[in-house]
Design an enzyme around this catalytic site. Structure first.
Site, short mmCIF file in Angstrom:
data_model
loop_
_atom_site.label_atom_id
_atom_site.label_comp_id
_atom_site.label_asym_id
_atom_site.label_seq_id
_atom_site.Cartn_x
_atom_site.Cartn_y
_atom_site.Cartn_z
N CYS B 104 65.00 47.81 5.67
CA CYS B 104 65.88 47.84 4.49
C CYS B 104 65.05 47.70 3.23
CB CYS B 104 66.93 46.75 4.61
SG CYS B 104 67.93 46.95 6.09
N VAL B 105 64.21 48.68 2.99
CA VAL B 105 63.33 48.64 1.81
C VAL B 105 63.35 49.99 1.11
CG1 VAL B 105 61.81 46.86 2.68
CG2 VAL B 105 61.30 49.22 3.17
#
Lengths: 442, 105
Positions: B104-105
């Site tokens: 989740c970047v």
């Protein structure tokens, strides 16, 4: 049409890539199976009256203006097959009743459009029949996985999770180095030795998002300061520093394996309570599916915002909203907290205590719109689609006039800054525990 | 497997243009990859960031936390974006020969 790249190698998923003929045959077989075993699926396939309530409820349709992103129209991509294969008169009426057979071309369409659905459940909220199109989306992605059609990005995450216990692929030595660094940072700031204990026996096992050890470090710091101030022994498990459970989006086996790891770690560390960090869907997976898939579960499962709200309400921790300045904050409800996990008032209670100026965006709570990356749509190759999916969110934020958006979910945290930049919104963003960390009196 | 050719150098890369085999990395490859990320010349400041990330990766098999990268190199996040327009995770990590940071970047 903008679809994610498909993985060419599915390992460690237990599926293989099929040729077109096999795909078509298997798709029909799975649809028959699902129709026989799932009442939810039958209801979704048979009850829709095309009332149109879901059309303007869906940010995906509003942002892309592609009719296939209207929830019921997207579901029609499957409904047409269901009608052809399952409905009693299908052989007679066929196309007249809206039935069409599966083809490789149709399966590509499924892949494209069910990966433009954020599984946010806003359509479920407005459907008078209670059809949850997000569930249809989850089911279709499951079928696609079994046909060997999975995004490369998603397989990469599953692989990292299998190898290291987190999506980013952080092994224990790196985790320890990061924790040590953050402890030094907190010491420099406060003059107090605040720890981030790893793999220690404790009543509370805190499960962060692995992104907290790459970009969202202030979220982790906020949590560490809070437990320090509350005087409670806690730990993070190196074998699962991942609140996110991507299995929820596309594969039940992956979800179950994640839950197993979660429960095993809690047992090993003798935890009485698992506390999930700032992740939207991971909260839904942990809270709603751990017991059902892996249960019975003899450990309490809580969200970090429930902990923080409790500590503030009981005076166990003290916070000073002055420390977060005069700026105006607004709150973005992550879909899976507000529409699938009942974490709605806790973050607001916390916010009102840790900042001076808080304004709601409209709509909010269970009516809030998705950031546009929900269900793991963080692939770089669909950036154009992602920005369209974030359009409604950008409009919502703009109308608040706020300087700062609080978004306690790592998917939202990855997506929103890009959306704000794309739509020229000069706003900052962070999680909520970040602000607790700043406001806390130690 | 996709290939790219920069100044006569042929590299096997993944779909995001990150080198497929991080172990083959060297300064020539870094210079070539830099061109794909809008960095025309690798200055001393660029090398400071690239070498830091590279060494961290060799020790820990992962990119360093952005906050640690900033602190240990002395550059602010803004300065890192000035050096690498596509940012630390995409631009700097690619030039340093790491796999693309994912999650989740």
């Amino acid at each position: 049409m903008n679809a994610p790249q498909k993985a060419k190698d599915l390992a460690p998923l237990p599926y293989r890539i099929l040729d077109d003929e096999e795909k078509v045959r298997k798709a029909v077989a799975i649809i028959r199976e699902k129709a026989a075993e799932s009442r939810m699926f039958k209801l979704a396939m048979e009850c829709c009256t095309k009332c149109g309530a879901c059309i303007n409820a869906c940010h995906s349709y509003l942002g892309t203006e592609d009719p296939y992103n209207i929830p019921t129209k997207r579901a029609d991509l499957v409904r047409s097959v269901y009608k052809q294969e399952i409905m009693p008169l299908s052989g007679v009426l066929g196309k007249v009743a809206g039935g069409i057979g599966v083809s490789a071309e149709l399966l590509e369409k499924w892949f494209t459009y069910f990966y433009q659905c954020n599984q946010c459940r806003r359509c479920a909220l407005v459907c008078p029949f209670g059809i949850d199109t997000a569930e249809v989306s989850i089911m279709v992605r499951q079928i696609l996985a079994e046909l060997g059609m999975v995004p490369r990005f998603t397989v990469g995450i599953v692989k990292n999770m299998a190898n290291t216990g987190n999506n980013m692929g952080i092994a224990k030595p790196a985790l320890l180095d990061s924790c040590e660094f953050l402890e030094e940072e907190m010491y420099e700031e406060t003059g107090i030795k605040i720890r981030i204990p790893v793999d220690e026996e404790a009543d509370i096992m805190y499960v962060p998002s692995s992104a907290d050890f790459f970009v969202n470090t202030n979220t982790m710091i906020g949590v560490a300061k809070m437990y320090h101030a509350a005087g409670i022994k806690w730990t993070i498990p190196s074998e699962i520093i991942e609140a996110a459970n991507f299995g929820l989006f596309f594969d039940e086996k992956v979800m179950k394996e994640h839950n197993r790891r979660l429960l095993d770690c809690a047992k090993k560390l003798k935890a009485k309570k698992i506390v999930q960090g700032e992740c939207g869907h991971g909260w839904r997976a942990a809270r709603m599916y751990t017991d059902g898939l892996n249960g019975p579960v003899d450990v309490e499962i809580r969200h970090i915002h429930e902990e923080a709200a409790y500590f503030i309400a009981r005076g166990i921790i003290k916070v000073d909203p002055e420390k977060n300045g005069d700026i105006v904050y607004t709150y973005h409800d992550p879909c899976n907290l507000a529409r699938a996990g009942d974490i709605i008032e806790e973050p607001r209670f916390i916010l009102r205590h840790v900042v001076k100026n808080f304004v709601e965006m409209t709509p909010n709570r269970e009516e809030n719109f998705c950031c546009g990356a929900g269900s793991g749509l963080l692939m770089e190759e669909i950036m154009e689609t992602r920005m369209k999916l974030g359009k409604v969110k950008a409009e919502q934020v703009k109308k608040t006039g706020a300087d700062y958006v609080v978004a306690p979910c790592s998917i939202c945290k990855a997506q929103l800054p890009l959306v704000f930049e794309y739509y020229n919104l000069p706003v900052e963003m962070s999680g909520l525990m970040d602000l607790v960390g700043k406001a806390i009196i130690l | 497997m996709p290939q790219i050719e920069i100044d006569g150098l042929v590299l096997n890369v993944d779909e995001d243009g990150f080198i497929e085999d991080p172990t083959i990395w060297n300064e020539e490859i870094a210079k070539a990859l830099a061109k794909t990320e809008g960095v025309t010349e690798l200055t001393e400041d660029h090398w400071k960031v690239v070498n830091y990330i590279r060494n961290y990766y060799l020790q820990y098999q992962i990119a360093p936390m952005i906050r640690k990268l900033c602190k240990d190199t002395g550059f602010s996040l803004k300065e890192i974006y000035e050096l690498f327009p596509s940012g630390p995770a995409k631009g700097a990590c690619k030039i340093a020969g790491l796999p693309k940071p994912t999650g989740c970047v």
